[in-house]
Write an enzyme that holds these catalytic residues in place. Structure first.
Site, PDB file in Angstrom:
ATOM      1  N   CYS A 114      -3.773   2.572  -0.860  1.00 43.15           N
ATOM      2  CA  CYS A 114      -3.146   2.412   0.612  1.00 43.15           C
ATOM      3  C   CYS A 114      -2.581   3.391   1.518  1.00 43.15           C
ATOM      4  CB  CYS A 114      -2.740   0.667   0.613  1.00 43.15           C
ATOM      5  SG  CYS A 114      -3.003  -0.478  -0.442  1.00 43.15           S
ATOM      6  N   HIS A 250       2.216   1.170   7.058  1.00 44.93           N
ATOM      7  CA  HIS A 250       1.129   0.203   5.865  1.00 44.93           C
ATOM      8  C   HIS A 250       1.248  -1.347   6.495  1.00 44.93           C
ATOM      9  CE1 HIS A 250      -1.646  -0.873   2.710  1.00 44.93           C
ATOM     10  NE2 HIS A 250      -0.592  -1.249   2.734  1.00 44.93           N
ATOM     11  N   ASN A 280      -4.045  -7.255   4.120  1.00 42.65           N
ATOM     12  CA  ASN A 280      -3.402  -6.069   4.097  1.00 42.65           C
ATOM     13  C   ASN A 280      -4.687  -5.210   3.961  1.00 42.65           C
ATOM     14  OD1 ASN A 280      -3.440  -3.397   2.783  1.00 42.65           O
ATOM     15  ND2 ASN A 280      -2.169  -4.707   0.388  1.00 42.65           N
TER      16      ASN A 280
END
Length: 323
Positions: A114, A250, A280
């Site tokens: 990520c 993020h 996500n």
């Protein structure tokens, strides 16, 4: 005078298939309300059968090139941040290079889960500042739907697929905080926390594996480490909290985003959030959010942007740039 890596084009791509939370109610012990309350996610996009990470990355890159008014051979390098490449090798980046028709330069992948896009930005900044490249395309692209365990309600409802691309160009600048472009980067990792977020398979084990996560522990580390790396990047850039125009974090979980913003003293009105619509998307989440905020007019030239991300590794970092 110094060289800065200045954004000149941005784009994104989302697969056509939109998957609402209600999709999971048919085969998991979960509800739309449960997912929204714990993550802020309402829907996400899943890649179609046969649709690959490099294909999505290419679509995003084309948008960024169009915005910049440039051709593929105007680029010196492509850096693709991904944990879900099409093949073990060659890199997804070389596949994008080929698909774009780019006949020169070089291309490679970065794998920091990520945090991959933040790592990619730092790489691009280093290439440009050192003079090794004049224009670098940084892409975050993921097909996380391919590594989900569909029996694990704690993870499979959280992730989606997509891609975002940012084109950076070298420009001569004064070296002051008033410069456009990347002003500071801050990167970290700590492999002792690898068991908090990982995929239980890989090439050397001859398995694909599924994503595994200790959610509560990841949450705790995320808020603490994201705030600290953002603070460090701001300090390196010689900027203060009040200088921030937008935080583009993020997009993992709305509660992590809110808690980090609170630690930074940044009101949520100055935080770009797309987690409700995308879930996500790992390395794709920051460039996706950036692209949408540029398209809808929120982000304007001269704005100070802080991006921060944390992912498996653990790996985390932040970038401060002036749009």
């Amino acid at each position: 005078m110094i060289r800065r890596a200045v954004p000149v084009g941005i784009g994104h791509y989302l697969p056509e298939r939109v998957v609402p939370n209600s999709h999971f109610e048919g085969f998991l012990d979960t509800t739309d309300e449960w997912i929204r309350a714990r993550s802020g996610i309402e829907r996400r996009h899943f890649a179609a059968e046969g649709e690959t990470t490099s294909q999505m990355a290419t679509q995003a890159a084309r948008q960024a090139l169009d915005m910049a008014g440039l051709e593929p051979d105007d680029i010196d390098a492509i850096v693709v941040a991904t944990s879900t490449p099409d093949l073990t090798f060659p890199s997804a980046a070389t596949m994008v290079q080929s698909a774009l028709g780019m006949t020169r330069g070089f291309a490679y992948d970065v794998q920091a889960v990520c945090a991959g896009f933040v790592y990619g930005l730092a790489q691009a900044d280093a290439l440009i500042v050192s003079g090794q490249a004049n224009r670098v395309m940084v892409i975050g692209a993921e097909t996380f739907s391919r590594i989900m365990d569909w029996t694990d309600r704690g993870t499979c409802v959280l992730f989606g697929d997509g891609a975002g691309a940012l084109l950076l160009e070298a420009m001569e600048s004064s070296g002051e905080t008033s410069d456009r472009g990347i002003l500071a980067t801050d990167l970290h990792s700590d492999g002792t926390y690898r068991d908090l977020l990982y995929v239980d398979g890989g090439v050397s084990t001859q398995t694909t594996g599924h994503l595994r996560m200790q959610g509560k522990e990841v949450f705790r580390h995320a808020v603490e480490k994201l705030a600290a790396t953002a603070e460090a990047a701001l300090a390196k850039a010689k900027l203060a909290h009040d200088d921030i125009t937008w935080v583009v974090p993020h997009q993992a979980n709305i509660r992590i985003i809110q808690a980090t913003a609170k630690k930074l003293g940044t009101p949520m009105e100055q935080v770009v959030t797309t987690v409700a619509d995308h879930g996500n998307t790992s390395a794709a989440s920051i460039p996706l959010a950036l692209s949408i905020a540029v398209q809808d007019g929120r982000i304007k030239q001269g704005d100070i942007i802080v991006t921060e991300a944390i992912g498996g590794g653990l790996a985390w970092g932040a970038v401060v740039l002036r749009w």
